[in-house]
Design a protein around this motif. Structure first.
Motif: not given
Length: 158
Positions: A75-76, A109-114, A117-119, A133-141
């Motif tokens: 999570a990033v 490390r990437a684990k199973d992927g990145v 999160l919208g924090t 990606a979370s919905k809030s993260a997509v909106e903010k990006i």
């Protein structure tokens, strides 16, 4: 001070206790282990043994299961991404994927992927290519003028 003057502090080293060297030594015969039986032998493995009584781990019921196909994402937050851009580790306008985040030192490390999160807030225009990606993260990006390509959604749509 010379090398031959170097000494350990007083009481820092202890001499090894020599066991089983006769009754006069104070640790002869049973060598401080008490009396006979399993505990007097080497290689004792009685963790969880309750003297013949049904052990606790067998008295309690089993619950749940482990999903062997569960994915573990790294999570990033948007705040971490913005901090990396501000520090000059990520370039605004560039494509950011797992390899770029590892190179920038945002993740180890990437684990199973990145998964983003919208924090926090994002002001930099980033083009992200991530596993989730979370919905809030997509909106903010998208509000910041960036774009995001989520591999997770593409895989589930097929």
């Amino acid at each position: 001070m010379k090398l031959n003057d170097l000494r350990d502090n007083e009481g820092a080293t202890h001499s090894r206790k020599r066991l089983g060297r006769g009754i006069g030594s104070g640790s002869g015969k049973t060598a401080g282990r008490g009396v006979k039986g399993q505990k007097a032998r080497s290689g004792v493995a009685i963790n969880g043994f309750e003297g013949g009584q049904m052990p606790l781990y067998r008295r309690l019921p089993k619950r749940g299961f482990t999903n062997i196909s569960a994915k573990s994402y790294n999570a990033v937050s948007l705040a971490r991404l913005q901090a990396a851009v501000d520090a000059g580790k990520l370039e605004a306008g560039s494509t950011v994927d797992a390899a770029a985040l590892i190179k920038a030192g945002v993740i180890r490390r990437a684990k199973d992927g990145v998964r983003v999160l919208g924090t926090g807030e994002l002001t930099a225009k980033l083009s992200l290519d991530v596993a989730g990606a979370s919905k809030s993260a997509v909106e903010k990006i998208e509000k910041a003028g960036g774009s995001i390509r989520v591999a997770e959604a593409a895989a589930s749509a097929e």
